[in-house]
Write an enzyme that holds these catalytic residues in place. Sequence first.
Site, PDB file in Angstrom:
ATOM      1  CG  ASP B 346      -1.718   1.114   1.432  1.00 21.55           C
ATOM      2  OD1 ASP B 346      -2.269   1.547   0.426  1.00 21.55           O
ATOM      3  OD2 ASP B 346      -1.847   1.606   2.555  1.00 21.55           O
ATOM      4  CB  THR B 348      -1.774   6.432   1.896  1.00 17.36           C
ATOM      5  OG1 THR B 348      -2.065   6.545   0.517  1.00 17.36           O
ATOM      6  CG2 THR B 348      -1.858   7.756   2.583  1.00 17.36           C
ATOM      7  CG  PHE B 456      -8.929  20.637  -7.978  1.00 18.19           C
ATOM      8  CD1 PHE B 456      -7.688  20.978  -8.502  1.00 18.19           C
ATOM      9  CD2 PHE B 456      -9.273  19.307  -7.877  1.00 18.19           C
ATOM     10  CE1 PHE B 456      -6.829  19.995  -8.896  1.00 18.19           C
ATOM     11  CE2 PHE B 456      -8.402  18.324  -8.280  1.00 18.19           C
ATOM     12  CZ  PHE B 456      -7.175  18.678  -8.791  1.00 18.19           C
ATOM     13  CG  ASN B 731      -7.087   0.973   2.497  1.00 18.19           C
ATOM     14  OD1 ASN B 731      -6.526   0.857   3.583  1.00 18.19           O
ATOM     15  ND2 ASN B 731      -6.521   1.574   1.475  1.00 18.19           N
TER      16      ASN B 731
END
Lengths: 368, 1030
Positions: B346, B348, B456, B731
Amino acid sequence: MAVNYSVKEEADGHPSGGVGVPGGGAVKTRKPDNTAFKQQRLPAWQPILTAGTVLPAFFIIGLIFIPIGIGIFVTSNNIREYEIDYTGTEPSSPCNKCLNVSWDSTTPCTCTINFTLEHSFESNVFMYYGLSNFYQNHRRYVKSRDDSQLNGDNSSLLNPSKECEPYRINEDKPIAPCGAIANSMFNDTLELYRIDNDTRIPITLIKKGIAWWTDKNVKFRNPTGDGNNLTALFQGTTKPVNWPKPVYMLDSEPDNNGFINEDFIVWMRTAALPTFRKLYRLIERKNNLQPTLQAGKYSLDIAYNYPVHSFDGRKRMILSTISWMGGKNPFLGIAYITVGSICFFLGVVLLIIHHKYGNRNTSADIPN
Amino acid sequence: REPPPGTEAYIPQRFPDNRIVSSKYTFWNFVPKNLFEQFRRIANFYFLIIFLVQLIIDTPTSPVTSGLPLLFVITVTAIKQGYEDWLRHKADNAMNQCPVHFIQHGKLVRKQSRKLRVGDIVMVKEDETFPCDLIFLSSSRGDGTCFVTTASLDGESSHKTYYAVQDTKAFHNEQEIDALHATIECEQPQPDLYNYCFTKKSHNTNCLIPGVAIYTGMETKMALNYQAKSQKRSAVENKALINTVLKYVWQSEPFRDEPWYNQKTEPERKRNLFLRAFTDFLAFMVLFNYIIPVSMYVTVEMQKFLGSYFLTWDEEMFDEDTGEGPLVNTSDLNEELGQIEYVFTDKTGTLTENNMEFVECCIEGHVYVPHVICNGQILHDCTEDLFFRALCLCHTVQVKDDDSVDGLKKNQLSRRSCIYISSSPDEVALVEGIQRIFPKVLCFCFRFELLEVLSFDSVRRRMSVIVRSSTGDIFLFCKGADSSIFPRVKEGKIDQIRSRVERNAVEGLRTLCVAYKKLTAEEYSNAQKLLQNAKLALQDREKKLAEVYEKIERDFILLGATAVEDRLQEKAADTIEALQKAGIKVWVLTGDKMETAAATCYACKLFRRNTQILELTTKKIEEQSLHDVLFDLSKTVLRHNGSLTRDTFSGLSTDMQDYGLIIDGAALSLIMKPRQDGSSGNYRELFLEICRNCSAVLCCRMAPLQKAQIVKLIKLSKEHPITLAIGDGANDVSMILEAHVGIGIIGKEGRQAARNSDYAIPKFKHLKKMLLVHGHFYYVRISELVQYFFYKNVCFIFPQFLYQFFCGFSQQTLYDTAYLTLYNISFTSLPILLYGLMEQHVSADTLKREPSLYRDVAKNALLRWRAFIYWTFLGVFDAVVFFFGAYFLFDNTIVTSNGQMFGNWTFGTLVFTVLVFTVTLKLALDTHYWTWINHFMIWGSLVFYIIFSLLWGGIIWPFLNYQRMYYVFMQMLSSGPAWLGIILLITVSLLPDVLKKVLCRQLWPTATERIQVKYFFIVVSFFVSEVSNN
């Protein structure tokens, strides 16, 4: 193998004081102990087998084994051994008439075989009988005995172990000694005569000292009870089916009778291989002037009771002298010489390899 | 829209409760379920059968010899698994019992999380974790919004704004909410996270979020993403078993004659011939079953269990900051750590700290680093002024604690210690950075009026604000990705800034460019008009807005660029480099967007400067068809590969062209989707082929289940590589469960990943030591253990087999029962167990320093057929030497000096003595690391054997019904030839192994062996010099 002690310092093993718990141990951390064992840093000897370290070992083994082998070989060659097959399968053999002897024959079949010893037997001579193709190591056979009964246990005497089946009970009486081993005890009688100018001089055969001392005195015991009358002690039991006489009539001497009869004990130690020999008698050297058995003619009288023809077996009589390393056995000596030579040869090969490729290891770069 | 009142609308569907169960057993089903699980294992089942056979028919050994060890194994395993499950229960309970506030009869009630029911209204306070999926009814903020992080779902810790349901957002106190009668229509639970709703962590000031529990318990999406925890059976064990099972099917010859001296009993004789042959066959099975001893399984289990302690004890893997060390949840997979071919990580929180920091800015080509600016050496010229003003103004950051709307503008002035919240972590980092370093800059800050925000979006990849300064000038500030700013710039030091930006991107920094333009009043009113029109358009509003934005945002003057660093974890790059050197392919799977992820990959040296990046992204697929893209890529990769096949052995050399692949979630799902025309496998194969030739792969925009899908794809590809997944958030759980080895980072994101993993470590950097050192050791140890076990039992049983030819195939055992039982349990068990725990063929430091050594054991190198055949050959050779050595020693000769004869038990004891010594000394030859414990165990075992034999034969044991061993051992030792024979046979048995070792080391040394020799010589020369100095 060279000595290579790890350079890791012993100091690694001490817990480092400074790194410990900050804040005076108020916070309890799960920080592992810094011990040499837990950090897998125990001081250790780290040997490596390289050609250089193994070379001397090979030469040393070679140099030790070859003399030992030669020694054993010479010793083995000096042993006198004489063997006669008296099965009688060949029609010319004197024992041929007895070939089909059966257990229930009433009259013993006897035969005599004459032979000549080319060389004299100088030291004590051991007389063996040998059987071939006799599976004493068959599983059903090996277990068919009751060691408690043989050890003199009275309850086992009257109620032998189930392992003895089908030689456990005969005609509603327990068999003593029970089992297939005892039942098939070797019962040929061998007598040796020296023929000196047509006179047969009997040679004294000693029947004690042929069994292991521990077997005779500890493992095998007659049943205990009042008195020493074996007949009474074996009351209530019956003889093994194939035996002509009960166990208490094996010998006239009381300390060689019953379960502690040495012929019986020897038989009860089941052989490892289907071709085996068992110690039968000892011939002791009388004095220092004469050899135990001088060269010359001998005759062997056999009371042929033991049938082996039915299973294609053979019977032999062996006379042998004994050295510190037992009887004649060229195998050990030859094996020692061979292994010693191989080691020596390998040492030479390794030496060549070491010199030819020796630098490869140290100079080769470590791949990254 | 209003729910129909009353009960008729209620669908009496059965909703599960909110309990989370990750444990496998309950108190009641433990015994049957565990027994079933255990006997499902072929080996255990086999031993059970053997035991039953021994109970039923007459066999050479008693049922106790196999029953006792089996019972022992089953009990030990059951205790171990029970303990592990108990821990899982405890963790579940902690989770299920965490208190939840919810509203009942207008009051706030505290309940345990597991008692939550569908339809309950939950109140979540700030910084609490949602106990289940919720519908957002109302918040304490006036506008009915809340900020939520989805870190535990997709790993992103950025805040996302959620809006309360319109109808209920006015409810503010418990009574109001309790009065709510509503029906919620929702879909059935499904595992796709991005389609419906999220479980989130709330992160807002004073925010009380009442919500309705929609999906609870095992049905929450979280739990659906978990796959059933299947018992992973270690690949090594499987292979060892397949190899060994084939070995013991001996052909028995059931013909048995029945000589007069050895009659059968009546029942035996009457038995049906077929039945007799069958029982004989079974008896042989029993006799030879020792070749795969039960004790091997005990030893392997113990080795794994105890060995895993060295991992938890490792001081280097202890993290001082968090006070956490590594955790081992399943020790079954220790050796797989040495076999990893693919690492899926992963991003992050695993590779990065998930903590953005402003590192530098580049204004007009001059580079400023924060601490330099702080020193006041800043030149107050116009451009810089504008640059920082742009940074201060052009963002959407909100200030926590500040309810006023204009917090957007002047957050710097209001409070310096306040916390900023934004949906983009970069912006927070920028604003914080500026605030930290520019107390001075702020002094000349003017008041600006915000006129327009051009917000944005991911297509434009920029945002703009239009502001009016106090002097009345109107500025448009724009900030965005370099690729979207540069084409719109008409002046400014483009080249310098571009080169700087590119450099920063390669360094792994997240870069943003800042530009501005001055608008005249006329221009502004034009723009405003356009915007107004577009915003009010009823159709195609998005499109029209985009067009307007396009029109307004042009002709910029470039101000400069910023660089924000998502700080990499300590030594992440070093770790990845080491892993790649070790021949492990590292894949990064992340939910992040491509640019950030790619930047991180550069930073952690997954992609290098010379790596050629192949993209397989949605954008590219939109341009070309998927088919074409895939074929193009494979052509690129394969052409290159074809020319370099010779080099594949040398692995990753620097001059070789590396390929890095970037793929995103959408493209992946296209590839994975089966096609109608039946050629579904095609794309997958092609994709795998491409991946295989890439040194690094980055998968971005991945949903958790897609991560698992990728892992599965690789896991099931035709080489069946061993995969490892590492992650820190919830996750990553599905990926962690899917991979062969799952590793959780005990991080900030909660312990979900750590709990579901096989191993948990505090930091990513610990992976290096875990794989390269511990994994390597574990693998070397277990492979030696398994093969040695096999070897020593071949040595043990093969003479037994040979003996059958000399005992009429009667299944007579060569060794006494005590020897048969104790051989594997005590005479030869402890040295190998200790080897399995302590062996270090090279030192740990060396392994760490030379990652390439990992390749020496890759692809199951030590358990391959060649190694197996060698060990088998060695075992058979030794067995033949033992048996025939003893045979020729005993055959028809006398071996005592008193003429007495030995029997079959002496023969067996001689073979056994040679066997025990040879097998133990063989292990001694294999041991490279002799601590005092090894000395103690190895020599101790031999001494124990001798003492035991003396004792066993020294007494008439009253409880035995046979005394066959009485004085056998001592009689044997009293015979000279037996001694000579023992020495000779041991020497001969060890000779080939020594020879093989020396020759292989001399002629074909492996990297490991070279290292060994190298260090050996270093140490020797060290000692020599020490000695000569003295």
